[in-house]
Write an enzyme that holds these catalytic residues in place. Sequence first.
Site, PDB file in Angstrom:
ATOM      1  N   ALA B   8       0.482  -1.158  -0.069  1.00 28.58           N
ATOM      2  CA  ALA B   8       0.085  -0.155   0.226  1.00 28.58           C
ATOM      3  C   ALA B   8       0.732   1.204  -0.251  1.00 28.58           C
ATOM      4  O   ALA B   8       2.066   1.430   0.655  1.00 28.58           O
ATOM      5  CB  ALA B   8      -1.031   0.025   1.281  1.00 28.58           C
ATOM      6  N   CYS B   9       0.407   2.100  -1.108  1.00 33.30           N
ATOM      7  CA  CYS B   9       1.292   3.309  -1.306  1.00 33.30           C
ATOM      8  C   CYS B   9       0.140   4.364  -0.607  1.00 33.30           C
ATOM      9  O   CYS B   9      -0.837   4.525  -0.960  1.00 33.30           O
ATOM     10  CB  CYS B   9       2.942   3.566  -2.679  1.00 33.30           C
ATOM     11  SG  CYS B   9       1.709   3.198  -4.091  1.00 33.30           S
ATOM     12  N   THR B  10       0.616   5.635  -1.149  1.00 32.68           N
ATOM     13  CA  THR B  10      -0.079   6.759  -0.967  1.00 32.68           C
ATOM     14  C   THR B  10      -1.582   7.460  -1.812  1.00 32.68           C
ATOM     15  O   THR B  10      -1.835   6.919  -1.775  1.00 32.68           O
ATOM     16  CB  THR B  10       0.931   8.140  -0.622  1.00 32.68           C
ATOM     17  OG1 THR B  10       1.438   7.861  -1.374  1.00 32.68           O
ATOM     18  CG2 THR B  10       1.299   8.050   0.983  1.00 32.68           C
ATOM     19  N   THR B  16       2.307   0.781  -5.312  1.00 30.11           N
ATOM     20  CA  THR B  16       1.601  -0.735  -4.931  1.00 30.11           C
ATOM     21  C   THR B  16       1.901  -1.709  -5.104  1.00 30.11           C
ATOM     22  O   THR B  16       1.821  -2.905  -4.940  1.00 30.11           O
ATOM     23  CB  THR B  16       0.017  -0.134  -3.986  1.00 30.11           C
ATOM     24  OG1 THR B  16      -0.357   1.071  -3.807  1.00 30.11           O
ATOM     25  CG2 THR B  16      -0.784  -0.895  -3.450  1.00 30.11           C
TER      26      THR B  16
END
Lengths: 151, 504
Positions: B8-10, B16
């Site tokens: 999970a990334c921003t 991701t």
Amino acid sequence: MDLTTLTTAELINLQVEVSSREEVINLLADQLDAAGKLADKAGYLKAVEEREEEGPTALGENLAVPHGKTNAVKEASFAMATLKNDIKWKGIEGDEDVSIVFLLAIPDAEAGSTHIKLLTDLTCLLVDDDVREAMIAATDKQVVLDLLTQA
Amino acid sequence: MKLLAITACTAGVAHTYMAAKFLEKAAKKQGYEIKVEKQGANGIEDRITAQDVAQADGIIYATDVGVAEQERFESLPNVHCKVAYAIKHSDEMIEKIVAEAKNSDREKPDAAAVAAASQAAEESQDNVVMKFLKDWYGGALSGVSHIIPLVIIGGLTVGLLNLFFGYDYTHLYNLTQEQLADKAFMADFSTTTQGIIHYLYYIALKAFNPLLVCVLAAFTAYGMVGKPGLAPGFIGGYVAMGGTFGKLSVVSGGFIGGLVAGAAAALFVMLLRKIKVPSVLESVKTLIIVPFFAGILTILFMLVGPGKFFAFLNNELGLFLQSLSGTNLLILGFILGCMSNFDMGGPINKAAYLFCIGMGTNGQTEFYAAFTAAKCIPGMSLGLMATLFPRFFDKEDRAAGTSTAILGFCGITEGAIPYAVKDPLRIIPFQMLGGGVAAALILSSKIKIGTVAGGAVFMLPVISEPLTWLTYFVIGVAVAIAGTIALKTFWKRGDLAADLGVSK
């Protein structure tokens, strides 16, 4: 699937000469703006800048994927450039050499839309060593477009 | 060794997915199985299930943001890093989690315990009654799916007889007692067309009664408690259908009776399973005690217990619905049609479907005839619209137009879902209205259908008044198309957001 729906020949730049990260991001953002993908270029650049502050977008293997997710983006899209001379880009362990840059414009849209899905497909595609190398070596935009079409 | 990972990334678009790819690549290279759940802009993709967790040896969190529903993985050995780090050092992360897993003294639960645990986890949310009702609903859907083949056999047989001999073929099977007793006559009879039709008719009748309700009850119980529910379910269904035991026979419980019998059978199996016996007697319990007592109790329940009330209810409901006419049927049909197209195959649609099938198995097939028209409308109308008025649809929807229309024609509503999801407020209302109008007209004209399953426009031959039915169907489609086009014309997307106070 066809990733060329997210970009155009005008957004593809081969063997450009730039000297810094800011320069290449500005260049690609200008093109995205000219192509009508952005509602507010300044707002978009700010989002990209903030993302750069947050953590490295250089991912090793000479690849950098800066991106901005903001409602200043009208339409999910990306611009790319291969660089004649490697530039320094902040990576996980200090600066890295980067020779291929994808700048993604991501709208604050609802999850699961077709375009967001395509963008995620693009990032999956870039993991493939062969694809990346073929793009870095490309001297004809058509080569890049073909790689994107066959994804 | 089986590994899990969350990425999970921003922004949820770039890192991701790349991290997921790199981790998969690295795991494969090192010879481990891995499942990566991506928590990105598309929501959760490739969700890790309770079963995955149970079978896994460890989990990698490659996340820049909080992990959604992290409580799922509490029991697992884990390692954590930034998304970008996992991209660059995927090999190292795999090695790390493998080492971590080897150090851990966690014991993998076996498959049965896993199933029980995941069930228990769901159970804790509800009290016993809610849990039972939910199980019952699931069981009922399983039961209905198992009666469909019978309905097809029985329904199509009757339907074809209708088609070739008209609706009044009763003279064909009205044999006198003398004729039935006359062996020579019967031998002759069984080789004539009339005789074959006679048998066909009885096969069809048996498929409906009592077999259908028995299967329904049995598989409702099966869906709830598994194999031990089957036999008590069959018997309970037989009793519900007024199956005779000697001179004793009860009121027919019909469709509702079957569902109740299934639930009763399942309930008794559940209760009997709770009886503690010494482990030597465990197999006796499974083989003899549970089926025997569950069977007896189900029979008693259906004969003298509350089952009788449901039989009564089923009869009354049938009589009540039969007595409905004119306006009442219009309203009921309209509601059923709206329900059918509200969620296009979802639970509301299913509730209407269950009701119409139930009425059909009681012989009131006009409900299913009405439902069939309603459920074919979204696919047909949207498919036609996308072809005839392409400017209201995007490229994807236009391309899917033809196939959506064909799906609709075949009675499959799901093709319409993509259209509805993209623009629910402007698509769904008039699909409901179109379905409601068609169903109301058909139900109030009491048009019958020869099969209570697989309803589709191509079932016209087994519909009692095909032309009238088709006319009403076309009216429904027209209403849906005209209304939707009007909405799309006068209620622009931009206005829509503004009207709803959505800030852009």
